[in-house]
Design an enzyme around this catalytic site. Structure first.
Site, PDB file in Angstrom:
ATOM      1  N   SER A  26      55.560 -81.185  22.478  1.00  0.00           N
ATOM      2  CA  SER A  26      54.367 -82.243  22.321  1.00  0.00           C
ATOM      3  C   SER A  26      54.658 -83.253  21.309  1.00  0.00           C
ATOM      4  O   SER A  26      53.682 -83.928  20.992  1.00  0.00           O
ATOM      5  CB  SER A  26      53.177 -81.338  21.968  1.00  0.00           C
ATOM      6  OG  SER A  26      53.382 -80.530  20.961  1.00  0.00           O
ATOM      7  N   THR A 158      14.558-105.583  37.114  1.00  0.00           N
ATOM      8  CA  THR A 158      14.377-104.017  37.189  1.00  0.00           C
ATOM      9  C   THR A 158      14.886-103.941  38.950  1.00  0.00           C
ATOM     10  O   THR A 158      14.336-104.971  39.492  1.00  0.00           O
ATOM     11  CB  THR A 158      13.091-103.265  37.107  1.00  0.00           C
ATOM     12  OG1 THR A 158      12.270-104.139  37.855  1.00  0.00           O
ATOM     13  CG2 THR A 158      12.738-103.523  35.610  1.00  0.00           C
ATOM     14  N   HIS A 159      15.556-103.220  39.292  1.00  0.00           N
ATOM     15  CA  HIS A 159      16.052-103.189  40.557  1.00  0.00           C
ATOM     16  C   HIS A 159      16.786-104.434  41.064  1.00  0.00           C
ATOM     17  O   HIS A 159      17.097-104.504  42.140  1.00  0.00           O
ATOM     18  CB  HIS A 159      14.993-102.813  41.638  1.00  0.00           C
ATOM     19  CG  HIS A 159      13.818-101.632  41.250  1.00  0.00           C
ATOM     20  ND1 HIS A 159      14.236-100.371  41.610  1.00  0.00           N
ATOM     21  CD2 HIS A 159      13.085-101.770  40.555  1.00  0.00           C
ATOM     22  CE1 HIS A 159      13.229 -99.852  41.141  1.00  0.00           C
ATOM     23  NE2 HIS A 159      12.421-100.410  40.433  1.00  0.00           N
ATOM     24  N   SER A 280      43.609-117.241  38.539  1.00  0.00           N
ATOM     25  CA  SER A 280      44.162-116.894  39.929  1.00  0.00           C
ATOM     26  C   SER A 280      45.494-117.384  40.194  1.00  0.00           C
ATOM     27  O   SER A 280      45.782-118.559  39.891  1.00  0.00           O
ATOM     28  CB  SER A 280      42.990-116.951  40.863  1.00  0.00           C
ATOM     29  OG  SER A 280      43.657-117.030  42.223  1.00  0.00           O
ATOM     30  N   LYS A 286      39.847-121.024  39.739  1.00  0.00           N
ATOM     31  CA  LYS A 286      39.198-119.756  39.418  1.00  0.00           C
ATOM     32  C   LYS A 286      39.108-119.527  38.023  1.00  0.00           C
ATOM     33  O   LYS A 286      40.119-120.003  37.275  1.00  0.00           O
ATOM     34  CB  LYS A 286      39.684-118.565  40.208  1.00  0.00           C
ATOM     35  CG  LYS A 286      39.538-118.389  41.489  1.00  0.00           C
ATOM     36  CD  LYS A 286      38.041-118.188  42.044  1.00  0.00           C
ATOM     37  CE  LYS A 286      37.551-116.901  41.494  1.00  0.00           C
ATOM     38  NZ  LYS A 286      37.979-115.746  42.371  1.00  0.00           N
ATOM     39  N   GLU A 293      36.034-106.920  33.525  1.00  0.00           N
ATOM     40  CA  GLU A 293      36.314-105.984  34.473  1.00  0.00           C
ATOM     41  C   GLU A 293      37.046-104.685  34.135  1.00  0.00           C
ATOM     42  O   GLU A 293      37.030-103.397  34.576  1.00  0.00           O
ATOM     43  CB  GLU A 293      36.806-106.396  35.812  1.00  0.00           C
ATOM     44  CG  GLU A 293      35.963-107.468  36.470  1.00  0.00           C
ATOM     45  CD  GLU A 293      36.641-108.616  37.229  1.00  0.00           C
ATOM     46  OE1 GLU A 293      36.213-109.046  38.192  1.00  0.00           O
ATOM     47  OE2 GLU A 293      38.058-108.820  37.290  1.00  0.00           O
ATOM     48  N   TYR A 320      43.579 -68.514  20.845  1.00  0.00           N
ATOM     49  CA  TYR A 320      44.707 -69.568  21.058  1.00  0.00           C
ATOM     50  C   TYR A 320      45.321 -69.440  22.488  1.00  0.00           C
ATOM     51  O   TYR A 320      45.875 -68.303  22.478  1.00  0.00           O
ATOM     52  CB  TYR A 320      45.546 -69.679  20.043  1.00  0.00           C
ATOM     53  CG  TYR A 320      46.569 -71.076  20.329  1.00  0.00           C
ATOM     54  CD1 TYR A 320      46.136 -72.536  20.157  1.00  0.00           C
ATOM     55  CD2 TYR A 320      47.743 -70.810  20.828  1.00  0.00           C
ATOM     56  CE1 TYR A 320      46.732 -73.445  20.428  1.00  0.00           C
ATOM     57  CE2 TYR A 320      48.534 -72.115  21.143  1.00  0.00           C
ATOM     58  CZ  TYR A 320      47.964 -73.405  20.911  1.00  0.00           C
ATOM     59  OH  TYR A 320      48.788 -74.470  21.304  1.00  0.00           O
ATOM     60  N   LYS A 328      45.500 -83.168  23.023  1.00  0.00           N
ATOM     61  CA  LYS A 328      45.848 -84.260  22.345  1.00  0.00           C
ATOM     62  C   LYS A 328      45.749 -85.388  23.023  1.00  0.00           C
ATOM     63  O   LYS A 328      45.409 -86.735  22.889  1.00  0.00           O
ATOM     64  CB  LYS A 328      47.214 -83.923  21.431  1.00  0.00           C
ATOM     65  CG  LYS A 328      46.573 -83.234  20.166  1.00  0.00           C
ATOM     66  CD  LYS A 328      47.857 -82.700  19.545  1.00  0.00           C
ATOM     67  CE  LYS A 328      48.139 -81.265  19.338  1.00  0.00           C
ATOM     68  NZ  LYS A 328      47.085 -80.418  20.301  1.00  0.00           N
TER      69      LYS A 328
END
Ligand code: ARG
Length: 462
Positions: A26, A158-159, A280, A286, A293, A320, A328
């Site tokens: 590890s 809302t919605h 782009s 663009k 994102e 253990y 980790k």
């Protein structure tokens, strides 16, 4: 004669298979614990010497040796040989090679099981501190933008349908609230992390006269764990950390989603600085919100970390098991992803501006003042359910005839309800609505001032 490189080699009749060496190691992941491992070892050795389990000279040699190893690692001069399995054994082997006999006494009364539990807690203590700082950095960016452009009126959704007008500052500070809870979760976790497991040994503690409280004190822990079995098998704090990170990531992904939409041609509410957008490869016009994102996408990574960790823990017999070594990867990955996302998000917020002209252009679309009109009728003594119906009727008439509520002639209002007077126009239109919000915590002008004052005080401490 078989080589005795690993501390446990004498038990084995054969040297370990190459494939097994690669599979069990590890070091490639846990090397980043070296500072904590060394700090833990120095404290352990000091306690051993105070308890006369080591001589003063031996302790000095150990401390000197470990300090030099830390320097070598800092400077990239240390060779991490994976045949030593993990960070604990590679450092111990280097110490023994450096100082000889005294080095062989370091592991007195200790197991890698309590050692790794300690290292993780030390790492996490620091990491929580960093995490809280990065979250606060994003909060500060949000508050600064709320101060600069908070008076801009936005349609609240809302919605994903236009609902009521809200001040941009109020909208921005909603994210600050989410992030505040995220910070609190980390801070709250710090109390459970800040407990020293060292001295629990492999599972059952030790018959040697160790002074656990002294080691804890040397490492700045206010308390020690109560039960040795639990101490070395508990990874709740790891799961909690990743959960807190995943929740934070979820909040970031919601902010990202909003801003991706808001930056679009269709909304045009915000402009993100060019330095924080991408182009782009094909379409020359663009300007893409790829960074947002990615923040949204990375949230999936955090959920993955959490599920992997919880599943790894599930069903493990006490105490253990080597399964736990896999913790980790998930923790470090979660921490690194959050560092990247939080810092990126803060930078994006710092380089984003609202587009008040564009927002204003369509602000009166969508009857954002319909609820305010119903509340006006309530003040005229009409029961809310009835007021709701009346405004519903008015809205459908407006929609048919293509005008807004504030453009509706008084006679038309009166046809629906004769209690409506010309003062109705003082309550219509997004700006008047926002100025009239009266209740604590509302989306209006007065409440924004209160919130800004709160955040200024709050974030000064971070
Ligand atoms: N590298 C191990 C881990 O991360 C350290 C503990 C190993 N203990 C053992 N008994 N093999 O969990």
């Amino acid at each position: 004669m078989k080589k005795q490189e690993k501390s446990w080699q004498s038990r084995m009749a054969q040297e370990q298979d190459e494939l097994a060496v690669d599979f069990v190691e590890s070091i490639s992941v846990d090397h980043r614990l070296y500072k904590y491992d060394i700090a833990g070892s120095i404290a352990h050795a000091q306690m051993l010497s105070e308890q006369k389990l080591l001589s003063k000279e031996e302790f000095q040699q150990i401390r000197q040796g470990l300090t030099e190893i830390a320097e070598a690692i800092d400077e990239g001069r240390f060779k991490f040989d994976k045949k030593y399995e993990d960070i604990h054994m590679v450092i111990e082997a280097a110490l023994i090679q450096k100082i000889g006999e005294a080095g062989k006494k370091l592991h007195t009364g200790r197991s890698r099981n309590d050692q790794v539990a300690l290292d993780m807690r030390l790492w996490m203590r620091d990491q929580i501190h960093f995490m809280v700082g990065w979250i606060a950095g994003l909060q500060k960016a949000l508050v600064t933008l709320a101060q600069k452009q908070g008076q801009t009126i936005l349609p609240g959704y809302t919605h994903m349908q236009r609902a009521q007008p809200v001040l941009a500052g109020h909208y921005l500070l909603a994210f600050a609230e989410q992030l505040q809870r995220d910070k609190e979760r980390f801070v709250d976790l710090a109390d459970r992390v800040n407990i020293c497991p060292l001295g629990s040994g492999a599972i059952a503690g030790s018959s040697l006269p160790l002074n656990r409280r002294r080691t804890a004190e040397l490492l700045g822990f206010p308390a020690i764990t109560r039960n040795s079995i639990d101490s070395i098998s508990d990874r709740d704090f790891c799961a909690e950390f990743v959960f807190a990170a995943a929740m934070t990531a979820m909040h970031l992904s919601r902010l990202a989603e909003d801003w991706i939409l808001y930056a679009s041609q269709e909304f045009g509410f915000i402009r993100i600085g060019d330095a924080f957008c991408t182009g782009s490869s094909m379409m020359p016009q663009k300007k893409n919100p790829d960074l947002l994102e990615l923040i949204r996408g990375k949230c999936g990574q955090l959920y993955g970390n959490l599920v992997a960790l919880l599943t790894m823990l599930k069903g493990q017999p006490l105490a253990y098991n080597r399964d736990m070594q896999e913790d980790k990867k998930q923790l470090f990955d979660a921490a690194d992803t959050m560092e990247a996302s939080l810092r990126m998000a803060a930078a994006i917020v710092e380089h984003t501006q609202f587009n008040p002209g564009r927002i204003e252009r369509d602000l009166e679309d969508g009857f954002l003042d319909a609820t305010a009109l119903a509340e006006y009728l309530v003040r005229k003594g009409i029961p809310f359910r009835q007021a709701h119906q009346m405004v519903g009727t008015l809205v459908s008439e407006c929609e048919r005839e293509d005008f807004t509520l504030s453009e509706t002639p008084l006679e038309q209002f009166r046809k629906v309800c004769d209690k409506i007077d010309k003062d109705v126009y003082d309550h219509l239109g997004a700006e008047k609505v926002v100025a009239a919000y009266a209740v604590e915590g509302s989306a209006g002008v007065k409440q924004l001032q209160e919130q800004l004052a709160f955040w200024q005080r709050e974030l000064k401490q971070d």
